[in-house]
Design a protein around this motif. Structure first.
Motif, PDB file in Angstrom:
ATOM      1  N   UNK A   1       0.829  -1.196   0.000  1.00  0.00           N
ATOM      2  CA  UNK A   1       0.000   0.000   0.000  1.00  0.00           C
ATOM      3  C   UNK A   1       0.868   1.253   0.000  1.00  0.00           C
ATOM      4  N   UNK A   2       1.831   1.315   0.911  1.00  0.00           N
ATOM      5  CA  UNK A   2       2.669   2.509   1.001  1.00  0.00           C
ATOM      6  C   UNK A   2       3.584   2.621  -0.206  1.00  0.00           C
ATOM      7  N   UNK A   3       3.981   1.488  -0.778  1.00  0.00           N
ATOM      8  CA  UNK A   3       4.855   1.514  -1.939  1.00  0.00           C
ATOM      9  C   UNK A   3       4.169   2.179  -3.127  1.00  0.00           C
ATOM     10  N   UNK A   4       2.900   1.904  -3.332  1.00  0.00           N
ATOM     11  CA  UNK A   4       2.140   2.522  -4.417  1.00  0.00           C
ATOM     12  C   UNK A   4       1.921   4.003  -4.196  1.00  0.00           C
ATOM     13  N   UNK A   5       1.714   4.402  -2.939  1.00  0.00           N
ATOM     14  CA  UNK A   5       1.535   5.827  -2.638  1.00  0.00           C
ATOM     15  C   UNK A   5       2.831   6.590  -2.867  1.00  0.00           C
ATOM     16  N   UNK A   7       5.161   5.797  -4.947  1.00  0.00           N
ATOM     17  CA  UNK A   7       5.422   5.832  -6.376  1.00  0.00           C
ATOM     18  C   UNK A   7       4.608   6.936  -7.040  1.00  0.00           C
ATOM     19  N   UNK A   8       3.372   7.135  -6.621  1.00  0.00           N
ATOM     20  CA  UNK A   8       2.563   8.213  -7.208  1.00  0.00           C
ATOM     21  C   UNK A   8       3.099   9.586  -6.805  1.00  0.00           C
ATOM     22  N   UNK A   9       3.602   9.722  -5.576  1.00  0.00           N
ATOM     23  CA  UNK A   9       4.213  10.991  -5.147  1.00  0.00           C
ATOM     24  C   UNK A   9       5.488  11.253  -5.940  1.00  0.00           C
ATOM     25  N   UNK A  11       6.143  10.217  -8.957  1.00  0.00           N
ATOM     26  CA  UNK A  11       5.736  10.602 -10.306  1.00  0.00           C
ATOM     27  C   UNK A  11       5.303  12.053 -10.370  1.00  0.00           C
ATOM     28  N   UNK A  12       4.567  12.504  -9.376  1.00  0.00           N
ATOM     29  CA  UNK A  12       4.141  13.909  -9.327  1.00  0.00           C
ATOM     30  C   UNK A  12       5.346  14.840  -9.194  1.00  0.00           C
ATOM     31  N   UNK A  13       6.305  14.470  -8.342  1.00  0.00           N
ATOM     32  CA  UNK A  13       7.510  15.283  -8.185  1.00  0.00           C
ATOM     33  C   UNK A  13       8.360  15.304  -9.452  1.00  0.00           C
ATOM     34  N   UNK A  14       8.393  14.203 -10.180  1.00  0.00           N
ATOM     35  CA  UNK A  14       9.112  14.182 -11.455  1.00  0.00           C
ATOM     36  C   UNK A  14       8.495  15.159 -12.448  1.00  0.00           C
ATOM     37  N   UNK A  91      11.481   1.134 -12.971  1.00  0.00           N
ATOM     38  CA  UNK A  91      11.866  -0.161 -12.394  1.00  0.00           C
ATOM     39  C   UNK A  91      11.490  -0.277 -10.926  1.00  0.00           C
ATOM     40  N   UNK A  92      11.617   0.818 -10.174  1.00  0.00           N
ATOM     41  CA  UNK A  92      11.212   0.918  -8.765  1.00  0.00           C
ATOM     42  C   UNK A  92      11.801  -0.215  -7.922  1.00  0.00           C
ATOM     43  N   UNK A  93      13.135  -0.312  -7.959  1.00  0.00           N
ATOM     44  CA  UNK A  93      13.816  -1.272  -7.098  1.00  0.00           C
ATOM     45  C   UNK A  93      15.054  -0.596  -6.509  1.00  0.00           C
ATOM     46  N   UNK A  94      15.709  -1.298  -5.616  1.00  0.00           N
ATOM     47  CA  UNK A  94      16.837  -0.720  -4.887  1.00  0.00           C
ATOM     48  C   UNK A  94      18.056  -0.522  -5.782  1.00  0.00           C
ATOM     49  N   UNK A  95      18.143  -1.269  -6.875  1.00  0.00           N
ATOM     50  CA  UNK A  95      19.309  -1.150  -7.762  1.00  0.00           C
ATOM     51  C   UNK A  95      19.291   0.123  -8.602  1.00  0.00           C
ATOM     52  N   UNK A  96      18.110   0.662  -8.873  1.00  0.00           N
ATOM     53  CA  UNK A  96      18.028   1.868  -9.701  1.00  0.00           C
ATOM     54  C   UNK A  96      18.040   3.148  -8.866  1.00  0.00           C
ATOM     55  N   UNK A  97      17.962   3.018  -7.562  1.00  0.00           N
ATOM     56  CA  UNK A  97      17.874   4.206  -6.719  1.00  0.00           C
ATOM     57  C   UNK A  97      19.182   4.991  -6.584  1.00  0.00           C
ATOM     58  N   UNK A  98      20.366   4.390  -6.462  1.00  0.00           N
ATOM     59  CA  UNK A  98      21.585   5.185  -6.271  1.00  0.00           C
ATOM     60  C   UNK A  98      21.881   6.149  -7.423  1.00  0.00           C
TER      61      UNK A  98
END
Length: 143
Positions: A1-5, A7-9, A11-14, A91-98
């Motif tokens: 639930x929190x992961x989807x919220x 992700x939408x935030x 996207x809005x910031x992007x 992708x929304x995973x830990x490898x793409x975050x850095x």
């Protein structure tokens, strides 16, 4: 639930960051174009003015050239960080975050640097003769 919220935030910031950096690049490009078109003419037989600066802008004051230059650099790096952020959003995973985080941090620090030059421009209070403020004690005549 929190992961989807989150992700939408994200996207809005992007989208908001893209709009901000696109506006910064648009206004900065206009100012740079004005500086190139109305700058000093240097050629054979022309002497350099006494206070020649390669970052001369016909509007503003002495800090305007630095402000516009660093704002445009921050805008380009900001757009690049948005591309890295979109990759992380996709992708929304830990490898793409850095990669997205480091690009966003660099863009943020360059934006802070441009903001520092904007503060310096405001602090100088020496304006070009083209930026004469209108007097505040104008008497308006009603018709």
């Amino acid at each position: 639930m929190a992961n989807g919220q989150l992700k939408s935030v994200a996207g809005l910031l992007l989208v908001l960051n893209f709009c901000m950096y696109a506006i910064v690049l648009g206004i900065g490009s206009w100012a740079m174009n004005m500086a190139i078109e109305h700058g000093f003419v240097i050629g054979p037989g022309f002497d350099l003015p006494a206070h020649f600066s390669p970052i001369y802008f016909p509007m503003g004051n002495a800090a305007t050239g630095f402000f516009v230059t660093f704002a445009m650099i921050a805008g380009v790096v900001g757009i690049a960080s948005i591309l890295a952020g979109f990759n992380h959003y996709r992708y929304w995973n830990i490898n793409s975050m850095p990669g997205a985080l480091s690009a966003a941090t660099i863009a943020w620090t360059l934006t802070l640097l441009a903001m520092g030059f904007a503060w310096k421009e405001i602090e100088l209070q020496i304006r070009n003769s083209r930026l004469v403020l209108c007097p505040t004690n104008i008497d308006f005549v009603s018709t």
